[in-house]
Design a protein around this motif. Structure first.
Motif, PDB file in Angstrom:
ATOM      1  N   ASN A 107      51.032  43.725 -10.673  1.00 17.13           N
ATOM      2  CA  ASN A 107      51.665  42.795 -10.201  1.00 17.13           C
ATOM      3  C   ASN A 107      52.767  42.178 -11.514  1.00 17.13           C
ATOM      4  OD1 ASN A 107      51.549  40.122  -8.500  1.00 17.13           O
ATOM      5  ND2 ASN A 107      51.370  39.197 -10.359  1.00 17.13           N
TER       6      ASN A 107
ATOM      7  N   VAL B   9      56.541  41.640 -10.668  1.00 15.73           N
ATOM      8  CA  VAL B   9      57.300  40.561 -11.084  1.00 15.73           C
ATOM      9  C   VAL B   9      58.547  40.621 -11.752  1.00 15.73           C
ATOM     10  CG1 VAL B   9      57.108  38.229 -12.595  1.00 15.73           C
ATOM     11  CG2 VAL B   9      55.229  38.804 -10.940  1.00 15.73           C
TER      12      VAL B   9
ATOM     13  N   GLN C 182      61.229  41.647  -9.498  1.00 18.14           N
ATOM     14  CA  GLN C 182      61.547  40.542  -8.536  1.00 18.14           C
ATOM     15  C   GLN C 182      61.181  40.904  -7.113  1.00 18.14           C
ATOM     16  OE1 GLN C 182      65.278  38.802  -9.352  1.00 18.14           O
ATOM     17  NE2 GLN C 182      64.764  37.956 -11.372  1.00 18.14           N
TER      18      GLN C 182
ATOM     19  N   ALA D 275      54.866  41.128  -5.193  1.00 13.37           N
ATOM     20  CA  ALA D 275      54.118  40.132  -6.303  1.00 13.37           C
ATOM     21  C   ALA D 275      53.437  39.075  -6.085  1.00 13.37           C
ATOM     22  CB  ALA D 275      55.150  40.231  -7.626  1.00 13.37           C
TER      23      ALA D 275
ATOM     24  N   PRO E 114      53.093  35.404  -6.647  1.00 17.06           N
ATOM     25  CA  PRO E 114      54.003  34.456  -7.496  1.00 17.06           C
ATOM     26  C   PRO E 114      53.627  34.091  -8.744  1.00 17.06           C
ATOM     27  CG  PRO E 114      53.984  34.002  -5.277  1.00 17.06           C
ATOM     28  CD  PRO E 114      52.860  34.819  -5.443  1.00 17.06           C
TER      29      PRO E 114
ATOM     30  N   LEU F 237      57.279  32.568 -14.583  1.00 18.46           N
ATOM     31  CA  LEU F 237      57.266  33.162 -15.954  1.00 18.46           C
ATOM     32  C   LEU F 237      57.941  32.028 -17.003  1.00 18.46           C
ATOM     33  CD1 LEU F 237      58.944  36.624 -15.189  1.00 18.46           C
ATOM     34  CD2 LEU F 237      56.304  36.008 -15.599  1.00 18.46           C
TER      35      LEU F 237
ATOM     36  N   ALA G 215      56.301  41.219 -18.587  1.00 21.97           N
ATOM     37  CA  ALA G 215      57.119  41.518 -17.597  1.00 21.97           C
ATOM     38  C   ALA G 215      58.611  42.356 -18.005  1.00 21.97           C
ATOM     39  CB  ALA G 215      57.489  40.576 -16.395  1.00 21.97           C
TER      40      ALA G 215
END
Length: 426
Positions: A388, A392, A395, A399, A401, A404, A414
């Motif tokens: 995930n 993320v 984008q 993923a 949500p 971040l 990430a």
């Protein structure tokens, strides 16, 4: 007391399964709208992604296709299954009134900067496709094409939306049976590398066709970008026969080898009995391993319990598939079924594991219960968390949500994952 508790658990499992089936059937039955003449038909822009990797997709408006303003975005209400599938349905600019044909209507006119042109060329090179949703029917097509021989990037700027409807099911109302999107080969825009600014005009047409098809056929009617359900699968009988014969031959060879070994052992045992030699050898030595408990009996019992749980899940999912609950328009039904069934069949893994553990003389049944609950779930959650973070970082809609901006460690993880993967993948 144990028997009563197991009986009650099985009854609860039975009721929960019927509840799951009923909810999926209700969702399937109410999957289409009834339209009067002139009613608005909403087209939702769902997602976009490379055709060669359909498991990765992005927001449709991540590319500059007539993007609406942030405050004008209207998202469709989605259930858990659609969110798990990565759907993000946003109302598009298409203005469609029922049974009102449209010819070359302007969808929008956009001006692309250099970055937009570069991103679009990359999408065309990777053969991106899009997915729209019209009355819960998935429709799609390619955004354009790339010719490697001539190094040509061609963008489709016109859409022909073909809608098939049945006006006879409900008096005074119409039901959409099928929808499809095709492109006009004459409305193609070539995008070259030297462009720094480009004005693009997108248009669409709407064609209506009446049919007598039943609404139950709406997900299996006609040709679709996502597959023609009327095409019968070609059964490769020769491959099946070859595989079957190969299995029979291998089984026969193995049986012959075992029989020769056993025959020689039996003959030797007969000679030893005459000589009063009681020493075990050959296949009789196996009994020492067969009847010995494994050194990690709790872990062994936990794996057996989880295996029994997945076997039960597989059986139930196949039964739901036989009923006909999994079809293209019922987004996420399989994911929701798997999650609910995993929770409902937890009693099977717990009972199987603890029963086997007690049979092998185990005493720490509480530790065994904790182990069977985490031996699959914990590694799965760790792997899902790492994947995930990667999703993320890129984008993608795959993923779960995560904001971040409010979680700096996740944002750093990430970014680091994206840097590492960019360095590994050319």
């Amino acid at each position: 007391t144990f028997h009563i508790n197991m009986t009650a658990s099985m009854r609860l499992l039975h009721l929960a399964l019927w509840g799951l089936v009923a909810s999926l059937l209700i969702g399937a039955a109410s999957a289409y709208e009834k339209y009067a003449d002139g009613d608005r038909v909403i087209v939702y822009a769902n997602r976009i992604g490379p055709f060669a990797n359909p498991s990765v997709f992005y927001k449709y408006y991540s590319l500059p296709f007539c993007p609406p303003k942030e405050e004008d975005l209207k998202h469709k209400d989605q259930h858990l299954g659609e969110k798990l599938e990565g759907d993000l349905k946003v109302e598009s600019h298409h203005q469609i009134a029922f049974k009102k044909p449209v010819n070359k209507m302007e969808l929008c006119k956009v001006v692309w900067a250099k970055d937009d042109i570069v991103n679009m060329r990359q999408a065309l090179k990777e053969n991106y496709y899009f997915e729209f949703v019209l009355d819960d029917l998935p429709v799609g097509g390619f955004i354009g094409g790339y010719a490697e021989e001539t190094n040509t990037y061609a963008l489709f700027t016109h859409q022909d939306i073909h809608i098939v409807y049945n006006p006879k099911v409900v008096p005074g109302k119409n039901i959409i049976i099928h929808a499809n999107i095709s492109h006009d080969p004459h409305s193609v825009l070539e995008i070259t590398e030297d462009m720094t600014r480009l004005e693009v005009r997108f248009t669409y047409s709407v064609i209506w066709e009446e049919t007598d098809a039943d609404p139950s056929e709406r997900h299996f009617y006609g040709d679709s970008f996502f597959g023609n359900k009327h095409v019968e699968l070609e059964i490769h009988w020769l491959s099946i026969i070859n595989s079957f014969v190969l299995v029979i031959l291998l089984t026969g060879f193995l049986a012959i080898i075992l029989l020769r070994i056993l025959r020689s052992d039996f003959a030797r045992y007969a000679r030893d009995e005459e000589e009063d030699d009681t020493e075990d050898y050959g296949w009789k030595l196996v009994h020492g391993d067969v009847f010995r408990f494994p050194p990690h009996r709790s872990l062994f019992s936990a794996f057996v319990g989880v295996g029994a749980q997945f076997l039960a899940m597989t059986v139930f999912i196949l039964l739901l598939a036989i009923i006909g609950l999994y079809y293209p328009g019922n987004d996420g039904a399989l994911s929701v079924s798997a999650i609910v069934l995993y929770a409902l069949t937890a009693c099977i893994s717990g009972f199987t594991s603890n029963y086997l553990y007690k049979q092998m003389g185990g005493t720490s049944w509480t530790w065994n219960t904790v182990l069977v609950a985490t031996v699959f779930a914990l590694p799965f959650l760790v792997i899902a968390f790492v994947m995930n973070i990667v999703a993320v970082a890129y984008q993608t809609l795959n993923a779960i949500p995560v904001d971040l901006d409010k979680c700096e460690p996740l944002a750093a993880a990430a970014k680091a994952a994206q840097v590492v993967l960019d360095s590994l993948i050319p």
